[in-house]
Motif scaffolding. Structure first.
Motif, PDB file in Angstrom:
ATOM      1  N   MET A 191       3.331   2.060 -15.580  1.00 13.58           N
ATOM      2  CA  MET A 191       3.552   3.016 -14.487  1.00 13.58           C
ATOM      3  C   MET A 191       2.362   3.955 -14.337  1.00 13.58           C
ATOM      4  SD  MET A 191       5.083   4.536 -12.044  1.00 13.58           S
ATOM      5  CE  MET A 191       6.692   3.753 -11.957  1.00 13.58           C
ATOM      6  N   GLU A 192       1.857   4.468 -15.450  1.00 10.46           N
ATOM      7  CA  GLU A 192       0.708   5.378 -15.380  1.00 10.46           C
ATOM      8  C   GLU A 192      -0.514   4.670 -14.807  1.00 10.46           C
ATOM      9  OE1 GLU A 192      -2.990   7.184 -16.360  1.00 10.46           O
ATOM     10  OE2 GLU A 192      -2.261   5.346 -17.331  1.00 10.46           O
ATOM     11  N   SER A 193      -0.741   3.436 -15.252  1.00  7.45           N
ATOM     12  CA  SER A 193      -1.881   2.665 -14.766  1.00  7.45           C
ATOM     13  C   SER A 193      -1.751   2.379 -13.275  1.00  7.45           C
ATOM     14  CB  SER A 193      -1.985   1.355 -15.552  1.00  7.45           C
ATOM     15  OG  SER A 193      -3.072   0.580 -15.109  1.00  7.45           O
ATOM     16  N   SER A 194      -0.561   1.977 -12.860  1.00  9.22           N
ATOM     17  CA  SER A 194      -0.332   1.691 -11.438  1.00  9.22           C
ATOM     18  C   SER A 194      -0.540   2.932 -10.586  1.00  9.22           C
ATOM     19  CB  SER A 194       1.093   1.164 -11.227  1.00  9.22           C
ATOM     20  OG  SER A 194       1.264  -0.077 -11.843  1.00  9.22           O
ATOM     21  N   TYR A 195      -0.077   4.060 -11.087  1.00 10.71           N
ATOM     22  CA  TYR A 195      -0.202   5.310 -10.324  1.00 10.71           C
ATOM     23  C   TYR A 195      -1.671   5.620 -10.031  1.00 10.71           C
ATOM     24  CZ  TYR A 195       0.525  10.101  -8.795  1.00 10.71           C
ATOM     25  OH  TYR A 195       0.552  11.255  -8.040  1.00 10.71           O
ATOM     26  N   ILE A 196      -2.519   5.492 -11.029  1.00  5.80           N
ATOM     27  CA  ILE A 196      -3.938   5.802 -10.838  1.00  5.80           C
ATOM     28  C   ILE A 196      -4.612   4.749  -9.967  1.00  5.80           C
ATOM     29  CG2 ILE A 196      -6.138   6.168 -12.009  1.00  5.80           C
ATOM     30  CD1 ILE A 196      -4.022   8.375 -12.455  1.00  5.80           C
ATOM     31  N   TYR A 197      -4.334   3.481 -10.243  1.00  5.73           N
ATOM     32  CA  TYR A 197      -5.026   2.390  -9.555  1.00  5.73           C
ATOM     33  C   TYR A 197      -4.606   2.285  -8.088  1.00  5.73           C
ATOM     34  CZ  TYR A 197      -7.441  -2.113  -9.248  1.00  5.73           C
ATOM     35  OH  TYR A 197      -8.309  -3.129  -8.911  1.00  5.73           O
ATOM     36  N   TYR A 198      -3.332   2.530  -7.801  1.00  7.25           N
ATOM     37  CA  TYR A 198      -2.823   2.387  -6.435  1.00  7.25           C
ATOM     38  C   TYR A 198      -2.523   3.744  -5.791  1.00  7.25           C
ATOM     39  CZ  TYR A 198      -2.371  -2.457  -7.846  1.00  7.25           C
ATOM     40  OH  TYR A 198      -2.637  -3.732  -8.305  1.00  7.25           O
ATOM     41  N   LYS A 199      -3.202   4.754  -6.267  1.00  7.54           N
ATOM     42  CA  LYS A 199      -2.994   6.112  -5.759  1.00  7.54           C
ATOM     43  C   LYS A 199      -3.164   6.190  -4.243  1.00  7.54           C
ATOM     44  CE  LYS A 199      -2.777  10.691  -5.996  1.00  7.54           C
ATOM     45  NZ  LYS A 199      -1.489  11.376  -6.228  1.00  7.54           N
ATOM     46  N   ASN A 200      -4.114   5.448  -3.701  1.00  6.32           N
ATOM     47  CA  ASN A 200      -4.374   5.507  -2.256  1.00  6.32           C
ATOM     48  C   ASN A 200      -3.615   4.454  -1.465  1.00  6.32           C
ATOM     49  OD1 ASN A 200      -6.214   7.570  -2.837  1.00  6.32           O
ATOM     50  ND2 ASN A 200      -7.930   6.129  -3.021  1.00  6.32           N
ATOM     51  N   ASP A 201      -2.890   3.578  -2.152  1.00  7.38           N
ATOM     52  CA  ASP A 201      -2.199   2.487  -1.467  1.00  7.38           C
ATOM     53  C   ASP A 201      -0.699   2.731  -1.310  1.00  7.38           C
ATOM     54  OD1 ASP A 201      -4.477   0.573  -1.209  1.00  7.38           O
ATOM     55  OD2 ASP A 201      -4.426   0.675  -3.392  1.00  7.38           O
ATOM     56  N   ALA A 202      -0.077   3.271  -2.330  1.00  7.17           N
ATOM     57  CA  ALA A 202       1.379   3.489  -2.302  1.00  7.17           C
ATOM     58  C   ALA A 202       1.681   4.891  -1.785  1.00  7.17           C
ATOM     59  CB  ALA A 202       1.961   3.306  -3.699  1.00  7.17           C
ATOM     60  N   PRO A 203       2.421   5.003  -0.687  1.00  6.28           N
ATOM     61  CA  PRO A 203       2.758   6.338  -0.151  1.00  6.28           C
ATOM     62  C   PRO A 203       3.418   7.242  -1.182  1.00  6.28           C
ATOM     63  CG  PRO A 203       3.329   4.640   1.434  1.00  6.28           C
ATOM     64  CD  PRO A 203       2.935   3.933   0.182  1.00  6.28           C
ATOM     65  N   ALA A 204       4.272   6.688  -2.032  1.00  2.74           N
ATOM     66  CA  ALA A 204       4.957   7.499  -3.044  1.00  2.74           C
ATOM     67  C   ALA A 204       3.959   8.127  -4.014  1.00  2.74           C
ATOM     68  CB  ALA A 204       5.962   6.641  -3.812  1.00  2.74           C
TER      69      ALA A 204
END
Length: 458
Positions: A191-204
């Motif tokens: 979850m932490e990795s996804s948050y940083i990597y997809y910060k600009n892609d996922a609206p949430a």
């Protein structure tokens, strides 16, 4: 033994001679057998019978002594660090393999391993059509997402680019005897990795200030209307396997999905135990050590990692409960499979050998002996794709490497997009090459052949 006519008959014990031959030269013990036979038994037999007995017995002893010799030689081989990873039982390397590439699970490193295997054995890979670098993701996979599927049909060896799993369509592309595997990761660091990597892609992710703030109240940021854009923000692994990442946490439903995944996949690896996973994969596919040795790819710098609070870690388990139960189930099956096939003691030995080989290659290949930040990568053709708030690391190679060593090192550090683009150009030379906006490291099939078969003196 006494004969009825008073003469003596001597029996040569095969067990005795095998014992002698384990400790002596084959010829010396062989002569001993002939001497005993000549002095005793053969004296009372016709000449042609003597010849047949000596000839057949000696042939048998040669065969059996050779067997003992081979047996001992294999033992020595298995004790040699260099050769320890030769399979103890005969098997053939599997060349029809489908890897379900999940997100933020060290899967880019696995993809590099798969691509190198493709080149080593001159295999075909089911690559994304046209200018895409994924197989239709996040759409559910269809066979037509593969370049030239209509013309090539079910004749691909390897499939490993990102897709959302759809078994009936994958089976149209891959052979009936294909080996299926995937990889999972603990959903908490995922979850932490996804948050940083997809910060600009996922609206949430985009509208929240940090991962802890997001997890404190995920439904405040995760809106149903943005479901397709928010796939990275909840149960991403569940989604990659083709299931509804917003499904209710129903035990009967979960058990049905787990059973279906077990039926569709021969092996599920665990990214948290990556080296152990590579050894298990090596055994399952009957590959050798260099087929699974790796440099870590698509990793990020430590300064972009956000620490999760204890409360956030617990919230991941409930917010991503489908992923959590998926991970727990296959983490157990992973260790059970190791115990059933390799054993923990042998696993430890092979993991150590893998790490030794990895260090050897790092010393041979890498200028800095480690990954470096994007601004310090000298050859921009080796620059990995940068995403979100992450700073993705890459490598610098040593100078002065000979062509063959250089080629090996380049393959091991080649980022996912560049390697996909290159293999696409090799496999589909009549098609427009996938565009990256970066310098080309390898430009043509001709260059590939030249590097693989360097001229003398180069």
């Amino acid at each position: 033994h006494k004969q009825t006519d008073g003469s003596k008959r001597v029996e040569c014990s095969l067990f005795y001679f095998l014992g002698v031959m384990e400790g002596k030269e084959r010829g010396a013990s062989f002569q001993g057998c002939l001497l005993v036979l000549e002095k005793n038994t053969l004296l009372v037999l016709p000449a042609h019978i003597k010849f047949l007995i000596v000839f057949n017995l000696c042939l048998g002893l040669i065969f059996l002594s050779g067997f003992v010799h081979v047996k001992n030689k294999n033992y020595v081989i298995l004790k040699s660090p260099k050769e320890l990873l030769i399979p103890t039982t005969p098997c053939r390397a599997k060349t029809n393999v489908m890897f379900l590439k999940t997100h933020k699970t060290a899967s880019s490193t696995v993809l590099n391993i798969m691509f190198r295997f493709v080149e080593r054995y001159n295999l075909t890979v089911a690559l994304p059509a046209d200018q895409l670098f994924h197989l239709g993701y996040p759409k559910t996979f269809l066979a037509r997402f593969v370049e030239e599927f209509q013309a090539i049909g079910q004749n691909y060896n390897i499939m490993c680019n990102h897709l959302r799993f759809n078994p009936s369509e994958v089976q149209k592309v891959m052979a009936a005897n294909t080996f299926y595997f995937s990889i999972l990761r603990n959903p908490i660091p995922l979850m932490e990795s996804s948050y940083i990597y997809y910060k600009n892609d996922a609206p949430a992710f985009r509208i929240s200030k940090g991962v802890n703030e997001y997890l404190a109240s995920p439904r405040k940021y995760y809106h149903p209307a943005d479901n397709r854009q928010n796939i990275y923000a909840r149960n991403i692994m569940w989604f990659d396997f083709g299931y509804d990442n917003n499904a209710e946490d129903n035990e009967e439903y979960i058990q049905a999905v787990l059973k279906e995944i077990e039926q569709n996949f021969h092996l599920i690896l665990i990214a948290d135990y990556f080296d152990e996973s590579m050894i298990l994969l090596k055994h399952a596919l009957c590959w050798d050590l260099d087929d699974v040795v790796y440099f870590k790819l698509n990793s990020r710098s430590q300064d972009t990692i956000q620490s999760l609070t204890p409360e956030s870690k617990e919230r991941v388990k409930s917010w991503c409960s489908l992923d959590w139960k998926l991970y727990l189930h296959f983490n157990q099956s992973f260790w059970r499979k190791i115990e059933e096939t390799i054993g923990l003691k042998e696993l430890e030995k092979e993991v150590n050998l893998l790490r030794i080989r990895q260090r050897e290659l790092m010393e041979s290949c890498l200028l800095d002996q480690e990954a470096v930040g994007k601004d310090h990568i000298e050859n921009k053709a080796l620059l990995p794709f940068q995403s979100g708030a992450a700073s993705i690391l890459g490598y610098n190679l040593r100078q002065g490497l000979d062509n063959r060593t250089l080629r090996t090192c380049q393959k091991m550090v080649m980022p996912e997009l560049q390697y996909t683009s290159y293999l696409y150009a090799v496999q589909h030379p009549h098609k427009k090459r996938k565009q990256l906006g970066l310098p080309l490291l390898w430009t043509s099939l001709q260059e590939r052949v030249q590097l693989q078969n360097p001229k003398k003196g180069t």
